[in-house]
Scaffold this active site. Sequence first.
Site, PDB file in Angstrom:
ATOM      1  N   ARG A 105       9.274  41.966  56.189  1.00 29.60           N
ATOM      2  CA  ARG A 105      10.298  41.743  57.032  1.00 29.60           C
ATOM      3  C   ARG A 105      10.307  40.647  58.163  1.00 29.60           C
ATOM      4  NH1 ARG A 105      10.927  47.470  60.063  1.00 29.60           N
ATOM      5  NH2 ARG A 105       9.265  46.449  61.189  1.00 29.60           N
ATOM      6  N   THR A 109      15.660  38.971  61.454  1.00 28.66           N
ATOM      7  CA  THR A 109      16.733  39.578  60.809  1.00 28.66           C
ATOM      8  C   THR A 109      16.698  40.738  60.417  1.00 28.66           C
ATOM      9  OG1 THR A 109      16.211  38.637  58.642  1.00 28.66           O
ATOM     10  CG2 THR A 109      17.442  37.393  59.914  1.00 28.66           C
ATOM     11  N   ASP A 201       1.322  49.346  63.916  1.00 29.67           N
ATOM     12  CA  ASP A 201       1.190  48.147  62.891  1.00 29.67           C
ATOM     13  C   ASP A 201       0.221  48.582  61.878  1.00 29.67           C
ATOM     14  OD1 ASP A 201       0.730  45.927  61.258  1.00 29.67           O
ATOM     15  OD2 ASP A 201       2.217  44.766  62.444  1.00 29.67           O
ATOM     16  N   ASP A 204      -2.290  45.518  60.614  1.00 33.62           N
ATOM     17  CA  ASP A 204      -3.199  45.301  61.619  1.00 33.62           C
ATOM     18  C   ASP A 204      -4.253  46.146  61.976  1.00 33.62           C
ATOM     19  OD1 ASP A 204      -1.997  42.731  62.298  1.00 33.62           O
ATOM     20  OD2 ASP A 204      -0.742  43.456  63.927  1.00 33.62           O
TER      21      ASP A 204
END
Length: 210
Positions: A105, A109, A201, A204
């Site tokens: 992603r 945007t 996340d 991560d």
Amino acid sequence: MDEMVHILDHPLIQHKLCMLRDETTGVKDFRQCIAEIAALMCYEATRSLPQREEEIKTPMGLAMGKRLSGKKLAVVPILRAGLGMVDGILSLIPSAKVGHLGVFRDPKTLQPVEYYCKMPIDISEREVILLEPVLATGGSASAAIQIVKNYGCASIKLMNIVAAPEGLEAVQKAHAGVEIYCAAVDETLNQEGYIIPGLGDVGDRMFGTK
């Protein structure tokens, strides 16, 4: 909730989801929980697989049993976080083939960008389960579903652990015939497109990166 969305609230799944949410959960336990939840969710996602009756000779006599029939399975993790769900699925269906699909992603945007794709040569003849731990905006998942459809796949399911209402709506709008399996639907997305309260996340936390 739409009939194509299945919320799996089994106590074992919910217990392990609590461990995933906990910010103190380390890399090892986080990976293990991802795999275990995927395996538990696999039971429901494969409930409709076709079967055939077969006579089997046991040590004590004859019995009628049921074996899987019809199309075989393929699992396609959306890189990189989806990789954590693969082993859980393969622990139950070791003969499933695995494709790999890289979609990220764009942080500005929030639109999906494909950067890698490698599929089994017979992917069009298989039932496909797409794996992505979190369904946030739905952009990456929608793009991934379209990519798999472009290979000629007619039977596609999406498996997420945590979803946002915005993501569910986006996928259903783009691909109304795709069933979605998830363990929880959270409140919303923040301005950066992360699920609140979510898992953080996942890539991560799974790989120990920042």
